[in-house]
Design an enzyme around this catalytic site. Sequence first.
Site, PDB file in Angstrom:
ATOM      1  N   LYS A   1      41.422 120.426 -56.910  1.00 51.89           N
ATOM      2  CA  LYS A   1      41.134 119.334 -55.970  1.00 51.89           C
ATOM      3  C   LYS A   1      39.990 119.646 -55.020  1.00 51.89           C
ATOM      4  O   LYS A   1      39.451 118.747 -54.387  1.00 51.89           O
ATOM      5  CB  LYS A   1      42.383 119.023 -55.135  1.00 51.89           C
ATOM      6  CG  LYS A   1      43.548 118.512 -55.934  1.00 51.89           C
ATOM      7  CD  LYS A   1      43.237 117.169 -56.543  1.00 51.89           C
ATOM      8  CE  LYS A   1      44.169 116.803 -57.641  1.00 51.89           C
ATOM      9  NZ  LYS A   1      45.290 115.984 -57.314  1.00 51.89           N
TER      10      LYS A   1
HETATM   11  C1  LIG Z   1      47.721 122.061 -59.934  1.00 47.90           C
HETATM   12  C2  LIG Z   1      47.694 120.662 -60.432  1.00 47.90           C
HETATM   13  N1  LIG Z   1      47.645 120.451 -61.748  1.00 47.90           N
HETATM   14  C3  LIG Z   1      47.629 119.203 -62.258  1.00 47.90           C
HETATM   15  C4  LIG Z   1      47.669 118.095 -61.430  1.00 47.90           C
HETATM   16  C5  LIG Z   1      47.610 116.746 -62.035  1.00 47.90           C
HETATM   17  O1  LIG Z   1      46.352 116.163 -61.870  1.00 47.90           O
HETATM   18  P1  LIG Z   1      46.175 114.595 -61.868  1.00 47.90           P
HETATM   19  O2  LIG Z   1      47.001 114.075 -60.734  1.00 47.90           O
HETATM   20  O3  LIG Z   1      44.737 114.363 -61.683  1.00 47.90           O
HETATM   21  O4  LIG Z   1      46.702 114.127 -63.173  1.00 47.90           O
HETATM   22  C6  LIG Z   1      47.729 118.276 -60.043  1.00 47.90           C
HETATM   23  C7  LIG Z   1      47.754 117.141 -59.105  1.00 47.90           C
HETATM   24  O5  LIG Z   1      46.825 116.480 -58.918  1.00 47.90           O
HETATM   25  C8  LIG Z   1      47.698 119.575 -59.532  1.00 47.90           C
HETATM   26  O6  LIG Z   1      47.672 119.804 -58.219  1.00 47.90           O
HETATM   27  N1  LIG Z   2      48.929 116.045 -57.888  1.00 46.35           N
HETATM   28  C1  LIG Z   2      48.333 115.414 -56.774  1.00 46.35           C
HETATM   29  C2  LIG Z   2      48.833 114.009 -56.609  1.00 46.35           C
HETATM   30  C3  LIG Z   2      47.786 113.134 -56.012  1.00 46.35           C
HETATM   31  O1  LIG Z   2      46.720 113.062 -56.903  1.00 46.35           O
HETATM   32  P1  LIG Z   2      45.321 112.421 -56.587  1.00 46.35           P
HETATM   33  O2  LIG Z   2      44.409 113.045 -57.585  1.00 46.35           O
HETATM   34  O3  LIG Z   2      45.474 110.979 -56.761  1.00 46.35           O
HETATM   35  O4  LIG Z   2      44.928 112.744 -55.194  1.00 46.35           O
HETATM   36  C4  LIG Z   2      48.488 116.305 -55.539  1.00 46.35           C
HETATM   37  O5  LIG Z   2      48.405 117.498 -55.701  1.00 46.35           O
HETATM   38  O6  LIG Z   2      48.667 115.827 -54.453  1.00 46.35           O
END
Ligand SMILES: Cc1ncc(COP(=O)(O)O)c(C=O)c1O
Ligand SMILES: N[C@@H](CCOP(=O)(O)O)C(=O)O
Length: 429
Positions: A107
């Site tokens: 992120k």
């Molecule tokens: C460590 C981790 N892996 C995978 C995901 C899943 O990603 P997305 O929500 O973009 O599908 C998240 C949350 O966003 C996460 O924090």
């Molecule tokens: N897995 C995410 C959930 C929110 O996802 P986002 O990509 O829409 O911000 C988290 O770690 O908070």
Amino acid sequence: MKYYSTNGKSSLASFKEAILKGLPDDNGLYMPQEIPELTSSFFRDIDNYSLPEIGYKVIQPFVDGEIPDSILKSIIEETLNFEIPLVKVFDDIYSLELFHGPTFAFKDVGARFLARSLSYFSKKSEQKLTVLVATSGDTGSAVAQGFYGVPNIDVVILFPSGKISYFQEQQMTTLGKNITALEVNGTFDDCQRMVKQAFLDKELIEEMNLTSANSINIARLLPQSIYYFYGVAQIPKDKRQQLVVSVPSGNYGNLSAGLIARQLGLPIQHFLACSNANDTVPKYLETAEYKAQSSVQTISNAMDVGDPSNFQRMLNLYSGSHENMKSDITGYSYSDRETREAIHQVFNKTSYVLDPHGAVGFLGLKEYLTNKAGKGIFLETAHPYKFKEIVEKEINIELPPVLSFDELQKKSSSFSSKFEALKAFLLEK
Ligand SMILES: Cc1ncc(COP(=O)(O)O)c(C=O)c1O
Ligand SMILES: N[C@@H](CCOP(=O)(O)O)C(=O)O
């Protein structure tokens, strides 16, 4: 470049309008009107480009001059000032390590780009902004870090009480200043529902400038396309055919960013949508029926999402066709027991340490490549140390510390999962 809403009932927005608004008024999600294919010379020479150079090539068409190019270049250089290495785990199986940023999860890329772009626009207009975020663990940490101390911007983070890891909680609740964390008695889906409702509430939008730092915000999501390019660029040229990318998924922003990368021309043959027990999208791929579920708690907690927001974008990219989506994406779902076994076995065979989220991606890739020619990359989305209690049990050794919060005081308040409580809180701020 203009941005339209996936629900088709809002007017078109510029990049600046889309980033500042976050969610269109019709409760859809913004999408770029065009996804222009990048030039063949870029793909031919991609190995010679640095990560920020790739970042600029990918992002510039979407910003389209609304941030002057020289400023955009520095935003991208500051955003991408850490490594994103591709590591060979087995023959034909590579891990794209997205966890070398300041909060040790993927992120950081989107959050840092968004923080800098929002700061550019809010400085110009001198408006105070409130950034609302729902998190199942990592978005909150990255956004808190990315926006900490940024003038004119307040951040309010909603996270599900008792459902995130110790380090994730410490990362978002100990900063204070312009970062407020609300510990919601509910699930991530409750938090996301409250956040989306806030953007549709007339009184709130009249009273304050609200925006989102979730993947709801297109400027959080688009930069996540960059690392798909960088991952492919690190594979030797002669091995780039039949490439499969496995994405451990929750809210499906990361997978949507990968699909956008492919439309930009990146040669990825197939995607894998890998979930934990929260298998709404793998079930859709199997049955053609989308049924939001109540989320269940798992050891890959950041993927505990029952009604993923970005499914709308995925559908939109395939013009609503289940058949077309299914021919590009295969879905898998794994239990906690299988996830633990994967961490254990991969470590025993290779000494490579998976985190529980990456382990789900690894499992999907391994299953897909069984009896198939091809090579694959799985996204390693978080540092194993963030989930040290789970990982150390499987590998039987202590991980070297990368994070410590012993001296820091948690500052967060317990909060209701009712939208009215959030509205009252925001109006009082
Ligand atoms: C460590 C981790 N892996 C995978 C995901 C899943 O990603 P997305 O929500 O973009 O599908 C998240 C949350 O966003 C996460 O924090
Ligand atoms: N897995 C995410 C959930 C929110 O996802 P986002 O990509 O829409 O911000 C988290 O770690 O908070």
